[in-house]
Scaffold this motif. Structure first.
Motif, short mmCIF file in Angstrom:
data_model
loop_
_atom_site.label_atom_id
_atom_site.label_comp_id
_atom_site.label_asym_id
_atom_site.label_seq_id
_atom_site.Cartn_x
_atom_site.Cartn_y
_atom_site.Cartn_z
N ILE A 136 37.33 -17.17 -10.94
CA ILE A 136 36.13 -16.97 -10.12
C ILE A 136 35.75 -15.49 -10.14
CG2 ILE A 136 36.65 -18.93 -8.62
CD1 ILE A 136 37.56 -16.89 -6.50
N ARG A 137 34.61 -15.19 -9.60
CA ARG A 137 34.11 -13.82 -9.47
C ARG A 137 33.85 -13.58 -7.98
NH1 ARG A 137 31.87 -10.20 -13.09
NH2 ARG A 137 30.33 -8.73 -12.29
N LYS A 138 34.37 -12.47 -7.49
CA LYS A 138 34.26 -12.20 -6.05
C LYS A 138 33.97 -10.72 -5.82
CE LYS A 138 37.02 -12.70 -1.79
NZ LYS A 138 38.34 -13.13 -1.25
N ASN A 139 33.09 -10.43 -4.86
CA ASN A 139 32.81 -9.04 -4.48
C ASN A 139 33.79 -8.62 -3.39
OD1 ASN A 139 30.70 -8.57 -6.25
ND2 ASN A 139 29.16 -9.32 -4.83
N LEU A 140 34.57 -7.59 -3.68
CA LEU A 140 35.54 -7.08 -2.71
C LEU A 140 35.02 -5.81 -2.06
CD1 LEU A 140 38.90 -7.58 -4.65
CD2 LEU A 140 37.99 -8.98 -2.79
N GLU A 141 35.08 -5.77 -0.73
CA GLU A 141 34.63 -4.61 0.03
C GLU A 141 35.51 -3.39 -0.26
OE1 GLU A 141 34.28 -3.15 4.71
OE2 GLU A 141 35.16 -5.10 4.19
N ILE A 142 34.87 -2.23 -0.34
CA ILE A 142 35.60 -0.97 -0.54
C ILE A 142 35.77 -0.30 0.82
CG2 ILE A 142 35.59 1.30 -1.61
CD1 ILE A 142 33.91 0.10 -3.86
N ARG A 143 37.01 0.00 1.15
CA ARG A 143 37.30 0.70 2.40
C ARG A 143 37.99 2.03 2.09
NH1 ARG A 143 39.92 -4.23 6.05
NH2 ARG A 143 38.22 -5.75 5.71
N ILE A 144 37.60 3.04 2.88
CA ILE A 144 38.14 4.39 2.67
C ILE A 144 39.22 4.67 3.70
CG2 ILE A 144 37.60 6.83 2.45
CD1 ILE A 144 36.24 5.09 0.37
N LYS A 145 40.35 5.20 3.23
CA LYS A 145 41.41 5.64 4.13
C LYS A 145 41.50 7.15 4.05
CE LYS A 145 46.29 4.89 5.24
NZ LYS A 145 47.54 4.20 4.82
N GLN A 146 41.29 7.80 5.19
CA GLN A 146 41.28 9.26 5.21
C GLN A 146 42.14 9.76 6.36
OE1 GLN A 146 37.09 8.65 5.87
NE2 GLN A 146 37.09 10.17 7.51
N ASP A 147 42.58 10.99 6.23
CA ASP A 147 43.44 11.60 7.24
C ASP A 147 42.93 13.01 7.49
OD1 ASP A 147 45.50 12.77 8.73
OD2 ASP A 147 47.02 11.53 7.77
N ASN A 148 42.78 13.36 8.77
CA ASN A 148 42.29 14.70 9.11
C ASN A 148 43.23 15.81 8.64
OD1 ASN A 148 39.95 13.73 10.30
ND2 ASN A 148 40.85 13.57 12.31
N ALA A 149 44.47 15.43 8.31
CA ALA A 149 45.42 16.43 7.82
C ALA A 149 44.98 17.01 6.47
CB ALA A 149 46.81 15.81 7.69
N LEU A 150 44.05 16.34 5.79
CA LEU A 150 43.55 16.85 4.51
C LEU A 150 42.61 18.04 4.71
CD1 LEU A 150 42.71 13.44 2.77
CD2 LEU A 150 44.77 14.82 2.48
N LEU A 151 42.08 18.20 5.91
CA LEU A 151 41.07 19.22 6.19
C LEU A 151 41.70 20.56 6.52
CD1 LEU A 151 38.98 16.92 8.51
CD2 LEU A 151 38.18 17.76 6.29
N LYS A 152 40.99 21.62 6.17
CA LYS A 152 41.37 22.93 6.68
C LYS A 152 41.10 22.97 8.18
CE LYS A 152 40.94 26.14 2.77
NZ LYS A 152 40.21 27.33 2.26
N GLU A 153 41.83 23.83 8.85
CA GLU A 153 41.67 23.94 10.30
C GLU A 153 40.24 24.33 10.65
OE1 GLU A 153 43.70 26.22 14.14
OE2 GLU A 153 44.44 26.57 12.10
N GLY A 154 39.66 23.63 11.63
CA GLY A 154 38.30 23.91 12.07
C GLY A 154 37.24 23.11 11.35
N TYR A 155 37.65 22.22 10.44
CA TYR A 155 36.69 21.40 9.69
C TYR A 155 36.88 19.93 10.03
CZ TYR A 155 35.47 25.52 6.97
OH TYR A 155 35.03 26.77 6.59
N ALA A 156 35.87 19.14 9.73
CA ALA A 156 35.91 17.71 10.02
C ALA A 156 35.14 16.95 8.95
CB ALA A 156 35.30 17.42 11.40
N PHE A 157 35.43 15.65 8.85
CA PHE A 157 34.68 14.80 7.93
C PHE A 157 33.31 14.49 8.53
CE2 PHE A 157 39.05 13.65 6.62
CZ PHE A 157 38.93 13.88 5.26
N ALA A 158 32.25 14.86 7.81
CA ALA A 158 30.90 14.47 8.25
C ALA A 158 30.63 13.04 7.84
CB ALA A 158 29.86 15.41 7.66
N SER A 159 30.97 12.71 6.61
CA SER A 159 30.85 11.34 6.12
C SER A 159 31.70 11.19 4.86
CB SER A 159 29.39 10.98 5.81
OG SER A 159 28.90 11.75 4.73
N VAL A 160 32.25 10.01 4.70
CA VAL A 160 33.01 9.67 3.50
C VAL A 160 32.52 8.30 3.06
CG1 VAL A 160 35.28 9.33 2.48
CG2 VAL A 160 35.00 10.98 4.33
N THR A 161 31.78 8.25 1.94
CA THR A 161 31.17 6.99 1.53
C THR A 161 31.38 6.75 0.04
OG1 THR A 161 29.06 8.14 1.21
CG2 THR A 161 29.41 7.03 3.33
N PRO A 162 31.76 5.53 -0.34
CA PRO A 162 31.84 5.20 -1.76
C PRO A 162 30.44 5.00 -2.31
CG PRO A 162 32.36 3.28 -0.44
CD PRO A 162 32.17 4.41 0.52
#
Length: 434
Positions: A136-162
């Motif tokens: 069969i053929r199926k569309n699978l949703e893409i989900r993003i896993k992110q961690d604030n530990a990736l950011l430099k201090e004082g920064y934040a994720f504005a948006s993360v989109t596939p």
């Protein structure tokens, strides 16, 4: 009747028949010793019929393993079995009976043999299970896993989109039905504490099952492009000016939100830590007052808000609370007294009112305030009006009025004994006074 039987027994025909019967019995007796009936176990190749039938229904064989050899037990004369070849027996399974996805149990036909004198006693297996599935053929949703530990201090994720919200995947129905979504974990390619600017990158997608397991090894590799927008977290500040009305105070103050996310010129952002948005005047106020500010009007050039934000500065204003105490003359500490004086206080008691913030006023006790009259320098008798003071009164509290005690200072009365009168009478004849 007896005569007929006797006549038959005496006849030549009877002896001929008897000779034949005896000969047959003798032959059978010899045969049972020289060529007895035996049994034999043989392994026969199973013939799978209509192998293309499932494929014509878009079914694919997913059976891990199944028997291809049947074990057959046959019986017959020894010389027949000794010459019996496996190719002379036939065992079949008809795959056309598989008509749907899933597990199907097919019957193994009873073996047949073309040679005469061979009997099929038993065989194994009698059934075989097959597992088939559909593609069969199926569309699978893409989900993003992110961690604030990736950011430099004082920064934040504005948006993360596939770039795509989902991807089409082809595969077996049973496999795709067990798959929940495709996950992109930013930690796979980004080091902790390094993100401080926008980034577009391709990541390997992980296939996650409905039970949360990583089943990527069962799929082809999928690359997912992700757009990462990074914003700097800038604190909002403000000032208060003026003083509330008499007997009022600012009980609480703050700004909401406490920070905003901004993007823009990197050189401007790296030096932008806080943003002052305005001044709130509380002069003469007797109730809570607020000020709303459009933060976008306070931004430096080259910087913009991630989301439109209106900041609200709030100052909560409350009236001072009051608490009354009865101060008795006996409760007052007299400072600077002298031993040669007596001190008399009037009135015998005063009612004192103290004002302050609710939390502070509730903690007050008369003893903790230490009511005191300062008599320093009052070294002469007389009447003095002395202001009552409280040296241990909480600095956040104050007296509602001025409270005065009248202090009379007098010399202490003499407590020396009066001397006994001297006896001046003449002595008597014995030389003693009367």
């Amino acid at each position: 009747m007896k005569d007929k039987i006797k006549t038959f027994i005496d006849s030549k025909t009877f002896y001929i028949i008897l000779s034949i019967v005896l000969a047959i019995c003798a032959w059978l007796l010899v045969l049972s010793y020289t060529n007895p009936i035996k049994s034999r176990t043989m392994e026969i190749q199973i013939d799978f019929l209509n192998k293309d039938a499932p494929a014509n229904l878009d079914l694919q064989d997913q059976t891990v393993t199944y028997p291809k050899i049947a074990t057959v037990t046959v019986s017959g004369r020894q010389d027949v079995l000794n010459n019996l070849a496996a190719s002379e027996l036939e065992v079949t399974v008809d795959l056309s009976e598989i008509t749907k996805a899933g597990t199907t149990k097919l019957k193994v036909s009873k073996p047949t043999c073309e040679r005469l004198g061979v009997t099929i006693n038993d065989y194994y297996p009698k059934t075989i299970e097959f597992t088939y599935d559909t593609v069969i053929r199926k569309n699978l949703e893409i989900r993003i896993k992110q961690d604030n530990a990736l950011l430099k201090e004082g920064y934040a994720f504005a948006s993360v989109t596939p770039t795509l919200s989902s991807i089409p995947v082809s595969g077996l129905a049973s496999l795709l039905d067990s798959c929940s979504h495709v996950e992109v974990n930013l930690e796979d390619s980004i080091k902790p504490g390094t993100l401080d600017s926008n980034k577009t990158a391709a990541f390997l997608g992980r296939f996650i099952s409905t039970t949360g397991e990583d089943i990527t090894h069962r799929f082809n590799t999928e690359q997912i492009t992700v757009n990462i927008q990074i914003a700097k977290k800038v604190n909002l500040t403000y000032t208060l000016s003026g003083n509330p009305a008499t007997d009022y105070y600012v009980s609480n103050q703050g700004i909401s939100p406490g920070y905003v996310l901004v993007t823009g010129n990197y050189d401007v952002l790296k030096n932008l830590v806080a943003l002052s948005v305005g001044n709130l005047s509380v002069a003469g106020k007797q109730s809570t007052t607020e000020l709303s500010v459009d933060v976008s009007t306070k931004l430096p050039a080259g910087v913009s808000l991630v989301n439109k934000t209106t900041a609200k500065i709030t100052a909560e204003i409350r009236a001072l609370q009051t608490k009354t105490f009865t101060v008795n003359a006996a409760d007052i500490n007299l400072a600077g007294t002298m031993e040669q004086f007596d001190y008399t206080l009037t009135p015998e008691s005063l009612t004192v009112t103290v004002k302050g913030k609710e939390d502070d006023i509730n903690k007050l006790t008369l003893a903790s305030m230490e009511p005191t009259l300062d008599l320093q320098g009052k070294d002469a008798t007389g009447t003095y009006n002395i202001v009552l003071n409280f040296p241990k009164l909480d600095k956040n509290c104050k007296l509602a009025d001025e409270y005065v005690f009248t202090v009379v200072i007098a010399n202490k009365e003499s407590t020396e004994a009066t001397p006994s009168p001297i006896n001046l009478e003449e002595p008597n004849e014995e030389g003693q006074g009367a």
